[in-house]
Design a protein around this motif. Structure first.
Motif, PDB file in Angstrom:
ATOM      1  N   THR A 164      36.523  36.339  46.875  1.00 32.23           N
ATOM      2  CA  THR A 164      37.253  35.649  47.939  1.00 32.23           C
ATOM      3  C   THR A 164      36.616  34.306  48.237  1.00 32.23           C
ATOM      4  O   THR A 164      37.314  33.316  48.492  1.00 32.23           O
ATOM      5  CB  THR A 164      37.300  36.509  49.209  1.00 32.23           C
ATOM      6  N   SER A 165      35.284  34.227  48.187  1.00 27.99           N
ATOM      7  CA  SER A 165      34.607  32.947  48.438  1.00 27.99           C
ATOM      8  C   SER A 165      34.999  31.911  47.397  1.00 27.99           C
ATOM      9  O   SER A 165      35.115  30.721  47.711  1.00 27.99           O
ATOM     10  CB  SER A 165      33.089  33.135  48.461  1.00 27.99           C
ATOM     11  N   MET A 166      35.207  32.337  46.163  1.00 26.89           N
ATOM     12  CA  MET A 166      35.610  31.414  45.107  1.00 26.89           C
ATOM     13  C   MET A 166      37.026  30.901  45.345  1.00 26.89           C
ATOM     14  O   MET A 166      37.308  29.719  45.169  1.00 26.89           O
ATOM     15  CB  MET A 166      35.505  32.109  43.746  1.00 26.89           C
ATOM     16  N   LYS A 167      37.885  31.805  45.761  1.00 27.01           N
ATOM     17  CA  LYS A 167      39.257  31.388  46.046  1.00 27.01           C
ATOM     18  C   LYS A 167      39.301  30.511  47.297  1.00 27.01           C
ATOM     19  O   LYS A 167      40.027  29.519  47.355  1.00 27.01           O
ATOM     20  CB  LYS A 167      40.152  32.611  46.196  1.00 27.01           C
ATOM     21  N   ARG A 168      38.514  30.879  48.297  1.00 28.73           N
ATOM     22  CA  ARG A 168      38.457  30.067  49.522  1.00 28.73           C
ATOM     23  C   ARG A 168      37.930  28.668  49.232  1.00 28.73           C
ATOM     24  O   ARG A 168      38.354  27.679  49.846  1.00 28.73           O
ATOM     25  CB  ARG A 168      37.561  30.767  50.548  1.00 28.73           C
ATOM     26  N   ALA A 169      37.018  28.565  48.276  1.00 25.95           N
ATOM     27  CA  ALA A 169      36.462  27.265  47.905  1.00 25.95           C
ATOM     28  C   ALA A 169      37.487  26.381  47.214  1.00 25.95           C
ATOM     29  O   ALA A 169      37.302  25.164  47.144  1.00 25.95           O
ATOM     30  CB  ALA A 169      35.242  27.454  47.002  1.00 25.95           C
ATOM     31  N   GLY A 170      38.557  26.996  46.697  1.00 25.06           N
ATOM     32  CA  GLY A 170      39.612  26.183  46.083  1.00 25.06           C
ATOM     33  C   GLY A 170      40.105  26.660  44.741  1.00 25.06           C
ATOM     34  O   GLY A 170      40.996  26.046  44.155  1.00 25.06           O
ATOM     35  N   ALA A 171      39.547  27.751  44.212  1.00 20.58           N
ATOM     36  CA  ALA A 171      39.993  28.245  42.909  1.00 20.58           C
ATOM     37  C   ALA A 171      41.369  28.885  43.018  1.00 20.58           C
ATOM     38  O   ALA A 171      41.624  29.668  43.938  1.00 20.58           O
ATOM     39  CB  ALA A 171      38.989  29.248  42.356  1.00 20.58           C
ATOM     40  N   ASP A 172      42.229  28.570  42.081  1.00 19.12           N
ATOM     41  CA  ASP A 172      43.533  29.220  41.980  1.00 19.12           C
ATOM     42  C   ASP A 172      43.461  30.448  41.089  1.00 19.12           C
ATOM     43  O   ASP A 172      44.225  31.404  41.258  1.00 19.12           O
ATOM     44  CB  ASP A 172      44.563  28.245  41.389  1.00 19.12           C
ATOM     45  N   ILE A 173      42.549  30.409  40.115  1.00 10.63           N
ATOM     46  CA  ILE A 173      42.420  31.444  39.088  1.00 10.63           C
ATOM     47  C   ILE A 173      40.941  31.773  38.961  1.00 10.63           C
ATOM     48  O   ILE A 173      40.082  30.889  39.069  1.00 10.63           O
ATOM     49  CB  ILE A 173      42.962  30.933  37.734  1.00 10.63           C
ATOM     50  N   ILE A 174      40.625  33.063  38.710  1.00 12.71           N
ATOM     51  CA  ILE A 174      39.234  33.478  38.554  1.00 12.71           C
ATOM     52  C   ILE A 174      39.098  34.250  37.247  1.00 12.71           C
ATOM     53  O   ILE A 174      39.782  35.257  37.034  1.00 12.71           O
ATOM     54  CB  ILE A 174      38.761  34.347  39.728  1.00 12.71           C
ATOM     55  N   LEU A 175      38.233  33.766  36.390  1.00 12.35           N
ATOM     56  CA  LEU A 175      37.892  34.448  35.142  1.00 12.35           C
ATOM     57  C   LEU A 175      36.711  35.358  35.456  1.00 12.35           C
ATOM     58  O   LEU A 175      35.626  34.884  35.796  1.00 12.35           O
ATOM     59  CB  LEU A 175      37.523  33.403  34.082  1.00 12.35           C
ATOM     60  N   THR A 176      36.928  36.682  35.391  1.00 13.07           N
ATOM     61  CA  THR A 176      35.888  37.582  35.879  1.00 13.07           C
ATOM     62  C   THR A 176      35.858  38.908  35.119  1.00 13.07           C
ATOM     63  O   THR A 176      36.895  39.486  34.795  1.00 13.07           O
ATOM     64  CB  THR A 176      36.070  37.860  37.385  1.00 13.07           C
ATOM     65  N   TYR A 177      34.645  39.410  34.886  1.00 13.77           N
ATOM     66  CA  TYR A 177      34.439  40.723  34.298  1.00 13.77           C
ATOM     67  C   TYR A 177      34.747  41.831  35.303  1.00 13.77           C
ATOM     68  O   TYR A 177      34.848  43.002  34.921  1.00 13.77           O
ATOM     69  CB  TYR A 177      32.994  40.849  33.806  1.00 13.77           C
ATOM     70  N   PHE A 178      34.896  41.476  36.562  1.00 16.25           N
ATOM     71  CA  PHE A 178      35.247  42.437  37.605  1.00 16.25           C
ATOM     72  C   PHE A 178      36.757  42.659  37.717  1.00 16.25           C
ATOM     73  O   PHE A 178      37.204  43.364  38.629  1.00 16.25           O
ATOM     74  CB  PHE A 178      34.737  41.948  38.966  1.00 16.25           C
ATOM     75  N   ALA A 179      37.544  42.066  36.856  1.00 13.78           N
ATOM     76  CA  ALA A 179      39.001  42.084  37.028  1.00 13.78           C
ATOM     77  C   ALA A 179      39.552  43.499  37.177  1.00 13.78           C
ATOM     78  O   ALA A 179      40.357  43.774  38.076  1.00 13.78           O
ATOM     79  CB  ALA A 179      39.670  41.369  35.859  1.00 13.78           C
ATOM     80  N   LYS A 180      39.142  44.416  36.311  1.00  5.18           N
ATOM     81  CA  LYS A 180      39.657  45.787  36.403  1.00  5.18           C
ATOM     82  C   LYS A 180      39.203  46.452  37.700  1.00  5.18           C
ATOM     83  O   LYS A 180      40.001  47.132  38.364  1.00  5.18           O
ATOM     84  CB  LYS A 180      39.207  46.612  35.205  1.00  5.18           C
ATOM     85  N   ASP A 181      37.938  46.278  38.038  1.00  3.58           N
ATOM     86  CA  ASP A 181      37.413  46.896  39.262  1.00  3.58           C
ATOM     87  C   ASP A 181      38.174  46.419  40.488  1.00  3.58           C
ATOM     88  O   ASP A 181      38.551  47.204  41.361  1.00  3.58           O
ATOM     89  CB  ASP A 181      35.927  46.559  39.431  1.00  3.58           C
ATOM     90  N   VAL A 182      38.396  45.121  40.554  1.00  2.00           N
ATOM     91  CA  VAL A 182      39.066  44.559  41.731  1.00  2.00           C
ATOM     92  C   VAL A 182      40.540  44.946  41.743  1.00  2.00           C
ATOM     93  O   VAL A 182      41.117  45.207  42.809  1.00  2.00           O
ATOM     94  CB  VAL A 182      38.897  43.030  41.786  1.00  2.00           C
ATOM     95  N   ALA A 183      41.163  45.020  40.575  1.00  2.00           N
ATOM     96  CA  ALA A 183      42.562  45.468  40.520  1.00  2.00           C
ATOM     97  C   ALA A 183      42.688  46.872  41.103  1.00  2.00           C
ATOM     98  O   ALA A 183      43.637  47.165  41.839  1.00  2.00           O
ATOM     99  CB  ALA A 183      43.067  45.435  39.084  1.00  2.00           C
ATOM    100  N   LYS A 184      41.734  47.751  40.788  1.00  2.00           N
ATOM    101  CA  LYS A 184      41.743  49.113  41.343  1.00  2.00           C
ATOM    102  C   LYS A 184      41.536  49.076  42.858  1.00  2.00           C
ATOM    103  O   LYS A 184      42.217  49.790  43.595  1.00  2.00           O
ATOM    104  CB  LYS A 184      40.660  49.954  40.683  1.00  2.00           C
ATOM    105  N   THR A 185      40.596  48.254  43.313  1.00  8.27           N
ATOM    106  CA  THR A 185      40.322  48.159  44.749  1.00  8.27           C
ATOM    107  C   THR A 185      41.547  47.649  45.494  1.00  8.27           C
ATOM    108  O   THR A 185      41.928  48.185  46.545  1.00  8.27           O
ATOM    109  CB  THR A 185      39.123  47.222  45.014  1.00  8.27           C
TER     110      THR A 185
END
Length: 327
Positions: free
Chosen positions: A302-323
């Protein structure tokens, strides 16, 4: 005691979970994520990366297990990194038509045509010396490297990649790749430039996973000094002028100020790369019981998106999708 004192009642908007949700300014969505996957040569391989718990290297015959799981979680953007044993001085595996990433791309696009494949365009995983270009003496030859990077981009587009993402940090890479794509008939393929990529200590686990550690020296002559801020705008400005369609900042967590600078300065989509070291630190702390991993990851992204990112390349993608699904 406070009856004659005038002050604001900010807590009114924090009084309940429903109230906090109503006024929340920044939201994460599964559509925000690009999920990186390591593809390795061989058969029946699913190797966990020791420094990146729950991240694996997949051989092509097992790749669809991971892709299908990500797809069913709603993830529609992937990036493949190749892990190869046959390397040479010029990284020819990067631009081979039957290269491992090219084959992975074709396989995924055939089964899931609506998945966006983002192609990391670099040579370091394929060169015997581990650098991102052609070596001349003990340095990387910028212009000779551009020729090979352009060949790589065209081969990736030919294999079905939807977005070309050059990560090499050579001067002029966006201009040369754009020209090569256009000449080959891929005028419709956008470029997601690793516009602002720092010579960071956060890349260690990735280099283990992709077997891309430099065999001599470092990458400080082409990646940026972590102490520099204004240089980031110069780098991004060049890429915008050369035809970039997205601007990436890498790493993300220690460079939130740079993400905000890029967001304020340019009107292209901004991508944050939540890199391997950032991932590994969270996983290590979680395994020791020091943090609540799910909550911390949501806060971090969320801090990355709040800073201005529209897209996040992340190894957490599956974990966060589940959350997010559970929420």
């Amino acid at each position: 005691m406070t009856e004659h004192i005038q002050f604001k009642r900010h807590r009114r908007l924090r009084s309940s979970a429903s109230m906090r949700t109503m006024v929340r300014e920044t939201h994460l969505h599964v559509e925000d994520f690009i999920y990186p996957i390591f593809v390795i040569e061989g058969e029946n391989i699913k190797n966990e990366v020791p420094s990146m718990p729950a991240v694996y290297q997949f051989s092509l015959d097992r790749l669809m297990e991971e892709v299908t799981e990500a797809y069913e979680l709603g993830i529609r953007s992937l990036m493949f990194f190749g892990v190869v044993t046959d390397k040479d001085e010029v990284g020819s595996g990067a631009y081979a038509e039957d290269g491992i990433v090219q084959r992975a791309t074709k396989m995924v696009k055939e089964k899931y045509p609506d998945i966006l494949v983002v192609a990391d365009t670099c040579l370091c995983e394929y060169t015997s010396h581990g650098h991102c270009g052609v070596i001349h003496g003990e340095d990387v030859d910028n212009d000779k490297s551009l020729e090979l990077l352009a060949k790589t981009a065209v081969s990736q587009a030919k294999a079905g990649a939807d977005i070309i993402a050059p990560s090499n940090m050579m001067d002029g890479f966006v201009a040369v790749i754009r020209k090569a794509l256009d000449k080959a008939g891929y005028t419709h393929i956008p470029i997601m430039s690793y516009a602002v990529k720092y010579a960071s200590s956060f890349y260690g686990p990735f280099r283990d996973a992709a077997d891309s550690t430099p065999q001599f020296g470092d990458r400080k002559t082409y990646q940026m000094d972590p102490a520099n801020r204004l240089e980031a705008i110069r780098e991004a400005q060049s890429d915008v002028e050369e035809g970039a369609d997205f601007l990436m900042v890498k790493p993300a967590l220690s460079y939130l100020d740079i993400i905000r600078d890029v967001r304020n300065e340019f009107n292209l989509p901004v991508v944050a790369y939540n890199v391997s070291g950032e991932y590994a630190m969270v996983k290590a702390a979680s395994q020791n019981g020091w943090i609540d991993e799910d909550k911390l990851v949501i806060e971090m992204l969320t801090s990355m998106k709040r800073a201005g990112a529209d897209i996040i390349l992340t190894y957490f993608a599956k974990d966060v999708a589940k959350t997010l699904s559970n929420q």
